[in-house]
Design an enzyme around this catalytic site. Structure first.
Site, mmCIF file in Angstrom:
data_model
loop_
_atom_site.group_PDB
_atom_site.id
_atom_site.type_symbol
_atom_site.label_atom_id
_atom_site.label_comp_id
_atom_site.label_asym_id
_atom_site.label_seq_id
_atom_site.Cartn_x
_atom_site.Cartn_y
_atom_site.Cartn_z
ATOM 1 N N ASP A 13 18.473 9.997 45.646
ATOM 2 C CA ASP A 13 18.169 8.624 45.226
ATOM 3 C C ASP A 13 19.176 8.062 44.225
ATOM 4 O O ASP A 13 18.834 7.242 43.359
ATOM 5 C CB ASP A 13 16.745 8.530 44.642
ATOM 6 N N GLY A 15 21.535 6.119 44.944
ATOM 7 C CA GLY A 15 22.032 4.806 45.399
ATOM 8 C C GLY A 15 23.067 4.972 46.508
ATOM 9 O O GLY A 15 23.915 4.115 46.706
ATOM 10 N N LYS A 16 22.947 6.088 47.251
ATOM 11 C CA LYS A 16 23.913 6.382 48.315
ATOM 12 C C LYS A 16 23.926 5.270 49.364
ATOM 13 O O LYS A 16 24.992 4.859 49.822
ATOM 14 C CB LYS A 16 23.562 7.729 48.987
ATOM 15 N N GLY A 40 15.474 8.439 52.142
ATOM 16 C CA GLY A 40 15.125 7.018 52.098
ATOM 17 C C GLY A 40 16.280 6.315 51.422
ATOM 18 O O GLY A 40 16.459 6.433 50.221
ATOM 19 N N HIS A 41 17.107 5.643 52.211
ATOM 20 C CA HIS A 41 18.299 4.981 51.675
ATOM 21 C C HIS A 41 18.085 3.472 51.720
ATOM 22 O O HIS A 41 17.875 2.903 52.796
ATOM 23 C CB HIS A 41 19.543 5.377 52.473
ATOM 24 N N GLN A 223 19.871 13.351 50.385
ATOM 25 C CA GLN A 223 19.444 14.181 49.248
ATOM 26 C C GLN A 223 20.586 14.250 48.217
ATOM 27 O O GLN A 223 21.305 13.286 48.079
ATOM 28 C CB GLN A 223 18.980 15.580 49.705
ATOM 29 N N ASP A 332 23.182 -0.934 34.924
ATOM 30 C CA ASP A 332 22.406 -2.090 34.444
ATOM 31 C C ASP A 332 20.996 -1.723 33.998
ATOM 32 O O ASP A 332 20.405 -2.412 33.169
ATOM 33 C CB ASP A 332 22.324 -3.155 35.555
HETATM 34 P P1 GDP Z 1 19.583 6.744 47.983
HETATM 35 O O1 GDP Z 1 18.497 7.582 48.540
HETATM 36 O O2 GDP Z 1 20.604 7.532 47.249
HETATM 37 O O3 GDP Z 1 20.186 5.820 49.001
HETATM 38 O O4 GDP Z 1 18.894 5.807 46.884
HETATM 39 P P2 GDP Z 1 17.491 5.003 47.050
HETATM 40 O O5 GDP Z 1 17.688 3.875 47.974
HETATM 41 O O6 GDP Z 1 16.395 5.962 47.340
HETATM 42 O O7 GDP Z 1 17.256 4.519 45.565
HETATM 43 C C1 GDP Z 1 18.180 3.714 44.905
HETATM 44 C C2 GDP Z 1 17.494 2.377 44.534
HETATM 45 O O8 GDP Z 1 18.258 1.717 43.542
HETATM 46 C C3 GDP Z 1 17.369 1.401 45.677
HETATM 47 O O9 GDP Z 1 16.186 0.660 45.524
HETATM 48 C C4 GDP Z 1 18.611 0.511 45.513
HETATM 49 O O10 GDP Z 1 18.418 -0.788 46.043
HETATM 50 C C5 GDP Z 1 18.733 0.467 44.024
HETATM 51 N N1 GDP Z 1 20.103 0.356 43.494
HETATM 52 C C6 GDP Z 1 21.249 0.877 43.994
HETATM 53 N N2 GDP Z 1 22.275 0.649 43.153
HETATM 54 C C7 GDP Z 1 21.763 -0.036 42.100
HETATM 55 C C8 GDP Z 1 22.315 -0.534 40.867
HETATM 56 O O11 GDP Z 1 23.493 -0.371 40.579
HETATM 57 N N3 GDP Z 1 21.449 -1.145 40.021
HETATM 58 C C9 GDP Z 1 20.133 -1.322 40.297
HETATM 59 N N4 GDP Z 1 19.371 -1.931 39.398
HETATM 60 N N5 GDP Z 1 19.581 -0.864 41.446
HETATM 61 C C10 GDP Z 1 20.378 -0.219 42.317
HETATM 62 P P1 IMO Z 2 17.537 10.665 49.596
HETATM 63 O O1 IMO Z 2 18.483 10.907 50.738
HETATM 64 C C1 IMO Z 2 14.987 12.507 46.588
HETATM 65 C C2 IMO Z 2 13.025 16.263 47.682
HETATM 66 C C3 IMO Z 2 11.527 16.274 47.790
HETATM 67 C C4 IMO Z 2 11.247 17.694 47.342
HETATM 68 C C5 IMO Z 2 12.409 18.469 47.976
HETATM 69 C C6 IMO Z 2 12.093 19.112 49.301
HETATM 70 O O2 IMO Z 2 16.766 9.413 49.676
HETATM 71 O O3 IMO Z 2 18.235 10.859 48.288
HETATM 72 P P2 IMO Z 2 11.799 18.144 51.763
HETATM 73 O O4 IMO Z 2 10.830 17.138 52.296
HETATM 74 O O5 IMO Z 2 13.225 17.787 51.953
HETATM 75 O O6 IMO Z 2 11.506 19.537 52.221
HETATM 76 O O7 IMO Z 2 11.507 18.156 50.175
HETATM 77 O O8 IMO Z 2 13.450 17.528 48.148
HETATM 78 N N1 IMO Z 2 13.720 15.241 48.509
HETATM 79 C C7 IMO Z 2 14.282 14.136 48.015
HETATM 80 N N2 IMO Z 2 14.303 13.644 46.762
HETATM 81 N N3 IMO Z 2 15.639 11.861 47.562
HETATM 82 C C8 IMO Z 2 15.663 12.361 48.816
HETATM 83 O O9 IMO Z 2 16.429 11.826 49.788
HETATM 84 C C9 IMO Z 2 14.920 13.520 49.100
HETATM 85 N N4 IMO Z 2 14.708 14.248 50.216
HETATM 86 C C10 IMO Z 2 13.983 15.304 49.831
HETATM 87 O O10 IMO Z 2 10.932 15.332 46.923
HETATM 88 O O11 IMO Z 2 11.387 17.795 45.953
HETATM 89 MG MG MG Z 3 16.415 7.753 48.485
#
Ligand code: GDP
Ligand code: IMO
Ligand code: MG
Length: 429
Positions: A13, A15-16, A40-41, A223, A332
């Site tokens: 998570d 921000g990939k 979840g991206h 991840q 931010d």
């Molecule tokens: P990922 O799994 O690495 O793709 O990250 P997620 O999407 O799960 O979580 C990142 C969250 O932060 C998302 O809701 C993005 O829209 C948000 N996000 C990404 N970059 C930024 C940033 O620079 N600032 C803020 N405030 N939000 C961001």
């Molecule tokens: P993105 O790509 C954050 C965590 C789960 C748990 C562990 C194992 O959005 O960054 P699993 O279901 O993979 O067997 O769970 O890994 N986990 C994540 N945490 N972002 C993710 O994906 C994750 N995918 C799995 O919460 O701790």
């Molecule tokens: Mg995510």
């Protein structure tokens, strides 16, 4: 165009999705190489928010080709739904998405096993998985009992799924879980599988030919390094290789073809699920970061645990991935903090550690050694140039670079595309 791997440097998570969306403008192909719909991206484009689980984040750039590589585990029902939802929102998927014929399948029993194992674990042992069946699917792959995408094309696929469900029902019962109706499960799964047939391809050959033509491939990690099966905080990890080597194994593109590795890292740290987290804040500051950063799981909706930036984790990630530049995100979110802390090392039973120890029990006992820096108390979300940033923000970035030995190449100051500053160290344009 260059072939670039983008890796999460913390516990996911980071921000990939946003950074992939920004960088995909410059490449022809975007490839997922590990994980499954546990990811979840989030990508925000034109005021619309998309959360992608199996679909590479490049799908939102018209004309770009997207690949679900051989290293991904594919729940065909989840993927068929994701395609349908994107198409309903006007995103063209047909002709742009290719699913590796070598990828392994996540079947309904994998989800049930995942849920049952989590339920049967004690609180201390619980991993806090996303319950998407990821661990059991990779276990079947390693045990050589998995089913693969290419087998969906065989005439007897439905029979084979039915037989497998009947076999696994014994395992489900032993775990105290409800067994599955073999006939119905096989029929439903095969109906979804038929919808995916047009997307199946030999993506290994396809990607290597694209690389030879110089079309540029962006490898989208899911991840993060601390969730990697080998390099993460085992056993509190996911079941795939989320580090750079996984990009080659999970796509069939050789290491020599990779020109750069970018690490995505948040300006603070979060973790969702169980396991040690040295800089976790169980106080009002942690809550404030969760609120300001909207730190709730994109897949499960769970509140994310929040804490200060951990340079030990970042250093480890830089090392095992060979990270050339950081994409530093969510700076931010710290705009309103008076004082910022950075963990520069751990203290473990009187010893100073610069890298992450192997044993999760040891990590749980590590105490962060903090440095404090003044906050900037200025909104940075609208800033377009590095030089516009307040001095204190630039000092914070500089300290992160010093502590990790890696320069910041991309700075993200908000979820939208234009809230991104590209610096020379990114090496992308
Ligand atoms: P990922 O799994 O690495 O793709 O990250 P997620 O999407 O799960 O979580 C990142 C969250 O932060 C998302 O809701 C993005 O829209 C948000 N996000 C990404 N970059 C930024 C940033 O620079 N600032 C803020 N405030 N939000 C961001
Ligand atoms: P993105 O790509 C954050 C965590 C789960 C748990 C562990 C194992 O959005 O960054 P699993 O279901 O993979 O067997 O769970 O890994 N986990 C994540 N945490 N972002 C993710 O994906 C994750 N995918 C799995 O919460 O701790
Ligand atoms: Mg995510």
């Amino acid at each position: 165009m260059a072939n670039i791997v983008l890796i999460g440097a913390q516990w996911g998570d980071e921000g990939k999705g946003k950074i992939i969306d920004v960088l995909s403008e410059n490449v022809g192909w975007i490839v997922r190489f590990q994980g499954g719909n546990n990811a979840g991206h989030t990508v925000e484009v034109g005021g619309e928010k998309y959360v992608l689980h199996l679909m590479p984040s490049g799908i939102l750039r018209p004309g770009k080709k997207c690949v679900i590589g051989n290293g991904v585990v594919v729940d065909v029902m989840a993927l068929a739904d994701e395609i349908e939802q994107l198409e309903a929102r006007g995103v063209e998927v047909r002709g742009r998405l290719f699913v590796s014929d070598r990828a392994h399948l996540v079947l309904p029993y994998h989800r049930r096993i995942d849920e049952a194992r989590e339920r049967n674990r004690s609180q201390a042992e619980r991993i806090g998985t996303t319950k998407r069946g990821i661990g059991p699917a990779y276990a079947d792959k390693a045990s050589r009992t998995g089913l693969r995408v290419c087998e969906m094309l065989r005439d007897d696929f439905e029979d084979r799924v039915r037989t497998r469900v009947e076999e696994v029902n014994r395992v489900l019962r032993a775990l105290g879980a409800d067994s599955l109706d073999a006939g119905r499960t096989a029929a439903e799964y095969c109906a979804a599988a038929r919808r995916l047939e047009p997307y199946i391809a030999d993506t290994v050959v396809m990607l290597n030919e694209a690389a030879r033509r110089g079309e540029g491939i962006l490898f989208e990690g899911a991840q993060g390094t601390m969730l990697d099966l080998d390099h993460g905080t085992y056993p509190y990890v996911t079941s795939s290789s989320a580090t750079v080597g996984g990009a080659c194994v999970g796509s069939g593109v050789a290491p020599g073809m990779i020109e750069s590795v970018i690490g995505v890292i948040k300006a603070y740290t979060t973790r969702v699920g169980e396991g040690p987290f040295p800089t976790e804040l169980a106080d009002g500051i942690g809550e404030r970061i969760r609120e300001d950063g909207n730190e709730f799981g994109a897949t499960t909706g769970r509140p994310r645990r929040c804490g200060w930036f951990d340079a030990v984790v970042a250093r480890q990630a830089a090392m095992v991935n060979g990270i050339r530049a950081w994409a530093l995100t969510k700076l931010d979110v710290l705009d309103q903090q008076d004082v910022l802390k950075i963990c520069v090392a751990y203290e473990y039973r009187g010893r100073r550690l610069e890298y992450v120890p192997a044993d999760a029990q040891v990590l749980a006992e590590c105490r962060p050694v903090y440095e404090s820096m003044p906050g900037w108390r200025t909104a940075t979300g609208g800033m377009e140039k590095y030089d516009d940033l307040p001095d204190a923000a630039r000092a914070y970035i500089k300290r992160l670079e010093e502590l990790t030995g890696v320069p910041v190449g991309i700075l993200s100051l908000g979820p939208r595309r234009r809230q991104t500053v590209i610096l020379p160290a990114a090496g992308v344009g």
